[in-house]
Scaffold this motif. Structure first.
Motif, PDB file in Angstrom:
ATOM      1  N   MET A   1       0.853  -1.175   0.000  1.00  0.00           N
ATOM      2  CA  MET A   1       0.000   0.000   0.000  1.00  0.00           C
ATOM      3  C   MET A   1       0.897   1.235   0.000  1.00  0.00           C
ATOM      4  N   ASP A   2       0.532   2.178  -0.789  1.00  0.00           N
ATOM      5  CA  ASP A   2       1.305   3.395  -0.937  1.00  0.00           C
ATOM      6  C   ASP A   2       1.164   4.283   0.304  1.00  0.00           C
ATOM      7  N   ILE A   3       2.248   4.946   0.695  1.00  0.00           N
ATOM      8  CA  ILE A   3       2.236   5.797   1.889  1.00  0.00           C
ATOM      9  C   ILE A   3       1.293   6.987   1.724  1.00  0.00           C
ATOM     10  N   SER A   4       1.155   7.500   0.519  1.00  0.00           N
ATOM     11  CA  SER A   4       0.263   8.640   0.313  1.00  0.00           C
ATOM     12  C   SER A   4      -1.196   8.241   0.543  1.00  0.00           C
ATOM     13  N   LEU A   5      -1.559   7.038   0.176  1.00  0.00           N
ATOM     14  CA  LEU A   5      -2.913   6.550   0.428  1.00  0.00           C
ATOM     15  C   LEU A   5      -3.171   6.432   1.923  1.00  0.00           C
ATOM     16  N   LEU A   6      -2.181   5.966   2.653  1.00  0.00           N
ATOM     17  CA  LEU A   6      -2.327   5.876   4.112  1.00  0.00           C
ATOM     18  C   LEU A   6      -2.481   7.256   4.744  1.00  0.00           C
ATOM     19  N   LEU A   7      -1.741   8.230   4.242  1.00  0.00           N
ATOM     20  CA  LEU A   7      -1.866   9.592   4.757  1.00  0.00           C
ATOM     21  C   LEU A   7      -3.232  10.186   4.454  1.00  0.00           C
ATOM     22  N   ILE A   8      -3.748   9.918   3.274  1.00  0.00           N
ATOM     23  CA  ILE A   8      -5.079  10.411   2.914  1.00  0.00           C
ATOM     24  C   ILE A   8      -6.135   9.792   3.819  1.00  0.00           C
ATOM     25  N   ILE A   9      -6.039   8.513   4.068  1.00  0.00           N
ATOM     26  CA  ILE A   9      -6.986   7.835   4.956  1.00  0.00           C
ATOM     27  C   ILE A   9      -6.882   8.383   6.366  1.00  0.00           C
ATOM     28  N   LEU A  10      -5.675   8.623   6.836  1.00  0.00           N
ATOM     29  CA  LEU A  10      -5.464   9.166   8.174  1.00  0.00           C
ATOM     30  C   LEU A  10      -6.058  10.571   8.309  1.00  0.00           C
ATOM     31  N   VAL A  11      -5.825  11.416   7.326  1.00  0.00           N
ATOM     32  CA  VAL A  11      -6.363  12.781   7.360  1.00  0.00           C
ATOM     33  C   VAL A  11      -7.888  12.750   7.310  1.00  0.00           C
TER      34      VAL A  11
END
Length: 56
Positions: A1-11
């Motif tokens: 899983m891409d780190i940017s996707l994880l950041l978007i989900i977190l935000v």
């Protein structure tokens, strides 16, 4: 899983949690609408602004 996707989900999860907190707060309707708009328009900064203003 891409780190940017994880950041978007977190935000997004943080925004939902803070919006829930805003809606359940006992401040006036105008303040709740203003806080909600700030959080939705500028998500990362909006959450910080809300908590800084809320502490006062």
């Amino acid at each position: 899983m891409d780190i940017s996707l994880l950041l978007i989900i977190l935000v997004c999860a943080l925004d939902v949690a803070v919006l829930h907190n805003v809606i359940r707060s006992k401040s006036t309707l105008g303040n709740r609408i203003l806080y909600s708009l700030i959080i939705l328009l500028i998500p990362v900064v909006g959450v910080s602004i809300y908590y800084l203003i809320k502490k006062k």
